[in-house]
Design a protein around this motif. Structure first.
Motif, short mmCIF file in Angstrom:
data_model
loop_
_atom_site.label_atom_id
_atom_site.label_comp_id
_atom_site.label_asym_id
_atom_site.label_seq_id
_atom_site.Cartn_x
_atom_site.Cartn_y
_atom_site.Cartn_z
N THR A 155 0.83 -1.21 0.00
CA THR A 155 0.00 0.00 0.00
C THR A 155 0.86 1.25 0.00
OG1 THR A 155 -1.75 -1.17 1.20
CG2 THR A 155 -1.83 1.24 1.22
N PHE A 156 2.00 1.18 0.71
CA PHE A 156 2.93 2.31 0.72
C PHE A 156 3.39 2.64 -0.70
CE2 PHE A 156 7.13 4.18 0.92
CZ PHE A 156 6.99 5.17 1.88
N GLN A 157 3.76 1.60 -1.46
CA GLN A 157 4.22 1.83 -2.83
C GLN A 157 3.09 2.33 -3.71
OE1 GLN A 157 7.20 1.93 -4.01
NE2 GLN A 157 6.51 2.38 -6.08
N LEU A 158 1.87 1.84 -3.48
CA LEU A 158 0.72 2.35 -4.24
C LEU A 158 0.55 3.85 -3.99
CD1 LEU A 158 -1.81 1.92 -5.99
CD2 LEU A 158 -3.06 1.38 -3.90
N MET A 159 0.74 4.27 -2.75
CA MET A 159 0.63 5.70 -2.43
C MET A 159 1.77 6.49 -3.07
SD MET A 159 -2.14 5.99 -0.74
CE MET A 159 -2.20 7.43 0.33
N VAL A 160 2.95 5.88 -3.18
CA VAL A 160 4.07 6.55 -3.86
C VAL A 160 3.69 6.83 -5.31
CG1 VAL A 160 6.43 6.27 -4.73
CG2 VAL A 160 5.89 5.60 -2.39
N VAL A 161 3.15 5.82 -5.98
CA VAL A 161 2.77 5.98 -7.39
C VAL A 161 1.61 6.96 -7.53
CG1 VAL A 161 1.97 4.77 -9.45
CG2 VAL A 161 3.60 3.66 -7.92
N THR A 162 0.68 6.91 -6.58
CA THR A 162 -0.42 7.89 -6.59
C THR A 162 0.13 9.30 -6.47
OG1 THR A 162 -1.90 6.28 -5.54
CG2 THR A 162 -2.57 8.59 -5.46
N GLY A 163 1.14 9.46 -5.59
CA GLY A 163 1.77 10.77 -5.44
C GLY A 163 2.47 11.22 -6.71
#
Length: 522
Positions: A155-163
């Protein structure tokens, strides 16, 4: 419907559908990934805006690379000590300190009127990211159930890509503003993220595993209850007996730094360092930071077209990250990493070959092949290495060295990130194809090494990973030895006694190797 009737209904629905506490904690702290990705997605667009040049002037390729990458250089320094700090004062206090420093960095950048002030802001932002990024991954890994750890850490990486996606489109939306707000708005948004993250750390329970490691069983039980961790899972893993000596004696800063490199932990620490270092040496940040420049180099006509192309790639990366997140606990970590390495290497090799043969121009199909290859590279990275890297580096470490080893590995990750971001514009100014061949070779080398040395961890608890961790090289040695013995049986003894002895010897070697590995893992 009156409020008196509506409120009980809403309360009942919340109790019925409320996510588990550990899910809410993971999602909240993943906001740190959103801030990190937002900087990555916006800085490449910010430094090429005319409004930015009006304030700071045109940047040389060297200063351009340094300005973009300074965050990573500063982050590599703070990451070295972030794990030790988290081991001493706790995961959440360290993350909170990082969020406050990150906020200061965004204030300096957003308020800057001369380049040194902007660079100080970049440095502070990097120091803050160094304190929080590695520890967020450790915290989530420590509280996530074994069956859902891959999804929650990813989920952390998903938020990175969302950012990254939000950063690209923020710059695309603000680039037409006539004032310096065009490049200041992204830092206002990042500052808001840092504030929310810092406040959240005051209300989320501390990691139960950290509390147990420090002999605070009652506090750990309270945290387990607040996080809605199943009692059965807690009894099986989290509440197991910890090292009493470690609980009684707080190691010094130097001892804590050296601990991950002691013999019994050295291989796992080295593997984490290798994985997180090579994940960045794939060249991904050269693509993410300088996407507009790369698309212009490939022949797209205008900066606006470059921003649009960057945004499209960001949307596709977000889509593939969601898919990878859903299957994070279904796909084997090792297979995903090897497959990703082959795809990344092939994309870089194709782009480098096209530039080396002078086939890329502002017309013709070659430029579109380059654009598609950049898309495929970014998508493959987000679906494989980006998901597996931080997840794997954190979960293979034992409790005593998890934060410290992960912090050192994250420092190497930041430093490799800085090297890539720093040299890419300089390298591209000297050679249009050299960087692509370099990154292709690094990706293929990584895939080959991982094939031999990376054991599978999917579905195991953090504690069982330590009990079962073996050197894949030993397994390969035993396998090859047994195959050779079976292919060439001795002809001297019709009873096969010689062959039997050879097989027994091979088994003894494998057994002895296994015993040495198990002894080293204790």
């Amino acid at each position: 419907m009156s409020p008196r009737i509506a409120m009980p209904i809403m309360s009942d629905l919340w109790k019925r559908w409320k996510p588990a506490g550990y899910v809410l904690a993971s999602l909240t702290l993943s906001l740190g990934g959103l801030a990190n990705g937002y900087d990555t997605g916006s800085i490449g667009g910010v430094v090429v805006m005319d409004q930015f040049h009006d304030v700071f002037g045109e940047l040389s390729p060297t200063m351009h690379g340094f300005t973009v990458s300074f965050v990573m250089l500063a982050g590599s320094f703070s990451s070295l000590f972030a794990g030790q700090m988290a081991d001493r004062i706790g995961r959440l206090p360290t993350i909170g300190i990082g969020a406050v420093i990150l906020l200061l960095g965004q204030i300096f950048q957003g308020a800057a009127f001369w380049l040194p002030m902007f660079l100080v802001g970049r440095m502070l932002a990097g120091l803050g990211q160094g304190f929080l990024i590695g520890n967020i991954a450790v915290y989530i890994a420590e509280l996530a159930p074994s069956a859902r750890r891959g999804v929650l850490v990813s989920t952390f990486q998903l938020m990175v890509v969302t950012g990254i996606c939000l950063g690209y489109f923020t710059c695309y939306g603000t680039v037409k503003l006539p004032s310096s707000l065009a490049w200041r708005i992204p830092y206002i948004i990042q500052g808001s993220m840092a504030i929310i993250l810092a406040i959240s750390c005051r209300f989320i329970p501390e990691s139960p595993r950290w509390l147990m490691l420090h002999n605070r069983r009652e506090k750990a039980m309270e945290a387990i209850e607040k996080l809605d961790i199943h009692r059965e899972e807690a009894e099986k893993d989290i509440l197991r007996v910890v090292d009493a000596d470690h609980a009684r004696l707080e190691p010094s800063l130097i001892q804590n730094f050296i601990l991950p490199f002691r013999r019994q932990y050295r291989m796992k620490t080295g593997l984490a360092l290798f994985v997180l270092g090579m994940v960045q040496l794939s060249g991904i940040d050269g693509v993410l930071y300088y996407a507009p420049t790369l698309f212009e180099q490939a022949g797209l006509p205008a900066k606006t077209a470059g921003f649009v192309a960057s945004g499209v790639s960001a949307l596709l990366m977000l889509l593939i990250s969601i898919i990878a997140l859903v299957f994070a606990d279904s796909w084997p970590r090792r297979t995903s990493f090897i497959t990703g390495g082959v795809i990344l290497s092939s994309c870089m090799l194709l782009i480098g070959s096209l530039y080396a043969s002078d086939s890329v121009h502002s017309y013709g199909i070659a430029r579109w092949v380059v654009v598609v290859a950049i898309f495929v590279f970014a998508l493959a990275y987000c679906g494989t290495w980006a998901i597996v890297g931080k997840l794997y580096a954190g979960e293979i470490q034992p409790a005593k060295t998890r934060a410290a080893a992960n912090g050192v590995a994250q420092a190497l990750n930041f430093f490799a990130n800085w090297v890539v971001a720093m040299i890419t514009p300089i390298f591209l100014a000297k050679s249009s194809y050299g960087p692509y061949f370099l990154y292709s070779g690094l990706c293929m080398t990584t895939a080959a090494i991982v094939t031999v040395y990376m054991p599978e961890t999917r579905g195991r608890s953090l504690e069982s990973i330590q009990e079962a961790f073996q050197r894949p090289a030993m397994n390969w040695l035993s396998f090859i030895t047994s195959r050779l013995q079976n292919r060439h049986p001795s002809q001297d003894s019709p009873s096969g006694s010689s062959s039997s002895s050879a097989v027994e010897l091979s088994s003894s070697v494998a057994s002895a190797s296994s015993m040495r590995v198990e002894a080293a893992a204790v």
